[in-house]
Write an enzyme that holds these catalytic residues in place. Sequence first.
Site, PDB file in Angstrom:
ATOM      1  N   CYS A 131       3.375   6.404  18.589  1.00 18.99           N
ATOM      2  CA  CYS A 131       4.236   7.036  19.673  1.00 18.99           C
ATOM      3  C   CYS A 131       5.363   7.370  19.134  1.00 18.99           C
ATOM      4  O   CYS A 131       6.098   6.721  18.147  1.00 18.99           O
ATOM      5  CB  CYS A 131       4.643   5.646  20.668  1.00 18.99           C
TER       6      CYS A 131
ATOM      7  N   THR B 264      11.914  -6.988 -11.276  1.00 20.09           N
ATOM      8  CA  THR B 264      11.408  -8.538 -11.376  1.00 20.09           C
ATOM      9  C   THR B 264      10.236  -8.537 -10.347  1.00 20.09           C
ATOM     10  O   THR B 264      10.368  -8.345  -9.026  1.00 20.09           O
ATOM     11  CB  THR B 264      12.638  -9.481 -10.965  1.00 20.09           C
TER      12      THR B 264
ATOM     13  N   GLY C 287       0.715  -1.055   0.146  1.00 18.53           N
ATOM     14  CA  GLY C 287       0.025  -0.056  -0.016  1.00 18.53           C
ATOM     15  C   GLY C 287       0.899   1.294   0.018  1.00 18.53           C
ATOM     16  O   GLY C 287       0.472   2.315  -0.605  1.00 18.53           O
ATOM     17  N   THR C 288       2.129   1.379   0.642  1.00 15.02           N
ATOM     18  CA  THR C 288       2.844   2.365   0.883  1.00 15.02           C
ATOM     19  C   THR C 288       3.290   2.902  -0.506  1.00 15.02           C
ATOM     20  O   THR C 288       3.362   3.993  -0.896  1.00 15.02           O
ATOM     21  CB  THR C 288       3.951   2.290   1.887  1.00 15.02           C
TER      22      THR C 288
ATOM     23  N   SER D  29      -3.539  -3.248  -0.894  1.00 15.96           N
ATOM     24  CA  SER D  29      -2.724  -4.019  -0.306  1.00 15.96           C
ATOM     25  C   SER D  29      -2.959  -5.365   0.273  1.00 15.96           C
ATOM     26  O   SER D  29      -3.715  -5.633   1.008  1.00 15.96           O
ATOM     27  CB  SER D  29      -1.785  -3.090   0.935  1.00 15.96           C
TER      28      SER D  29
ATOM     29  N   HIS E 195      -1.995  -7.788   2.339  1.00 16.27           N
ATOM     30  CA  HIS E 195      -1.833  -8.566   3.895  1.00 16.27           C
ATOM     31  C   HIS E 195      -3.221  -7.830   4.465  1.00 16.27           C
ATOM     32  O   HIS E 195      -3.202  -8.050   5.659  1.00 16.27           O
ATOM     33  CB  HIS E 195      -0.717  -7.691   4.340  1.00 16.27           C
TER      34      HIS E 195
ATOM     35  N   GLN F 118      -7.998  -0.171   3.114  1.00 18.01           N
ATOM     36  CA  GLN F 118      -8.756  -0.492   4.102  1.00 18.01           C
ATOM     37  C   GLN F 118     -10.301  -1.101   3.654  1.00 18.01           C
ATOM     38  O   GLN F 118     -11.052  -1.671   4.378  1.00 18.01           O
ATOM     39  CB  GLN F 118      -8.760   0.366   5.077  1.00 18.01           C
TER      40      GLN F 118
ATOM     41  N   ASN G 253      -8.451   3.680   8.220  1.00 19.78           N
ATOM     42  CA  ASN G 253      -7.798   2.580   9.077  1.00 19.78           C
ATOM     43  C   ASN G 253      -8.015   2.571  10.104  1.00 19.78           C
ATOM     44  O   ASN G 253      -8.274   1.751  10.985  1.00 19.78           O
ATOM     45  CB  ASN G 253      -6.386   2.527   8.751  1.00 19.78           C
TER      46      ASN G 253
HETATM   47  C1  LIG Z   1      -5.161   3.377   4.794  1.00 22.72           C
HETATM   48  C2  LIG Z   1      -3.996   2.664   4.457  1.00 22.72           C
HETATM   49  N1  LIG Z   1      -3.103   3.093   3.410  1.00 22.72           N
HETATM   50  C3  LIG Z   1      -1.720   2.769   3.126  1.00 22.72           C
HETATM   51  C4  LIG Z   1      -1.220   1.485   4.050  1.00 22.72           C
HETATM   52  C5  LIG Z   1       0.122   1.156   4.041  1.00 22.72           C
HETATM   53  O1  LIG Z   1       0.136  -0.165   3.244  1.00 22.72           O
HETATM   54  P1  LIG Z   1       1.396  -1.226   3.447  1.00 22.72           P
HETATM   55  O2  LIG Z   1       1.282  -1.678   5.053  1.00 22.72           O
HETATM   56  O3  LIG Z   1       0.774  -2.304   2.494  1.00 22.72           O
HETATM   57  O4  LIG Z   1       2.527  -0.365   2.863  1.00 22.72           O
HETATM   58  C6  LIG Z   1      -2.143   1.205   5.302  1.00 22.72           C
HETATM   59  C7  LIG Z   1      -1.659   0.172   6.038  1.00 22.72           C
HETATM   60  O5  LIG Z   1      -1.748   0.167   7.321  1.00 22.72           O
HETATM   61  C8  LIG Z   1      -3.466   1.534   5.511  1.00 22.72           C
HETATM   62  O6  LIG Z   1      -4.102   1.296   6.398  1.00 22.72           O
END
Ligand SMILES: Cc1ncc(COP(=O)(O)O)c(C=O)c1O
Length: 390
Positions: A325, A237, A70-71, A199, A201, A179, A151
């Site tokens: 934190c 790759t 996701g990032t 994402s 996971h 999410q 999230n």
């Molecule tokens: C709304 C949202 N965007 C992006 C991310 C980032 O995803 P990743 O953990 O796959 O980098 C998260 C992960 O917590 C998320 O909740």
Amino acid sequence: MRVYFDYNATTPVTPEVTQAVLEATNESFGNPSSVHHFGQRAKAALDEARSALAALIHADPSEVVFTSGGTESDNFALRGAVDALAPIGRRQLVASAIEHEAVLNTLKALARRGWRITLIPVDATGIVDPERLKTLVTSETALVSVMHANNEIGTIQPISELAAVAHEHGALMHTDAVQSVGKIPVDVHALGVDLLSLSAHKFNGPKGVGVLWIRRGTRMQPTMTGGKHERNRRAGTENVSAIAGLGVAARLATAKLDAEAARVAGLRDRLEAGVLAAVPGTAVNGARDRRVPNTTHISFDRVEAESLLIALDLEGIAVSTGSACSSGTLEPSHVLRAMGLPTHRTQNSLRFSLGLFSTEAEVDHVITVLPRLVEKLRGLTKKTTSVSVP
Ligand SMILES: Cc1ncc(COP(=O)(O)O)c(C=O)c1O
């Protein structure tokens, strides 16, 4: 009993996903860019996963670009769009104030490169008002980015209405759907977006793999440069094993989506009602009628969220606070602050997020354990207060 109610942080993989990852690792080890049999076998695994994921979000497989999660997808969406649009003089980016750090910190980095950043406020329930967006988007806006589901509190944004506003001004629309994918129906065309991040996971797939969906014809510059992978959009790759796992997770999510959403919503509502009834001085944060089915965010009067989180963990129950934190100080959640919640509520709230393996027995266990822990912590607070204020 160990209870995992932190599915918004990450989810356990299913046995089918583990099996797919193992099989791809052992048997599809070729480089998917190679022309020989081994390469073509790996490419077939990618194609299979691409189709499965495309079906989950009602997209064309050719528009699916695999990323490291996701990032990266959020970074790619924002940086790729601005690099493509800067030459035509659009210098403003608009996003909601409650975006994930993957979007907010990317915007900060782009601000240092001279981009004008405008954050759209949310209302007290955590929703972005399309009318408000109308007052902020201009002919200089390159891109609007608003997350599909939040999230922390789980609120679902009116993405199709927001996309219409962005498009009226010729801006691109991106949504971070990390999410929402796998929790509620996601249809890229119904949402009307140009770019969508997800994402694996977060829907029982492996970590470190995700997708940026790019509508055909969208002007984008690759942010990862190198070979011609992913139709020249993302070099490197492909992580075939993880992508195979993502594909199986996507198929499972597609097959179970409606039934699971209803089941998990039932559990979440049972948990929420049980906690509100059993613990005095509790309230739910965020719009209750417009959120993903698995999430509840509850504030507990006169309790420090971190202390309750640790007390629950000692009982084998895993939940989360909305707070991060940083450098030893507890930063109140930017989401709760953007909603205008009073400071004490930004520090006394916990997120419970359920999922595929959550059960009624777990919910009932939490409802039984929680009141005792809250009472104990409130007792301690009272004692501390009576010492410091004689
Ligand atoms: C709304 C949202 N965007 C992006 C991310 C980032 O995803 P990743 O953990 O796959 O980098 C998260 C992960 O917590 C998320 O909740």
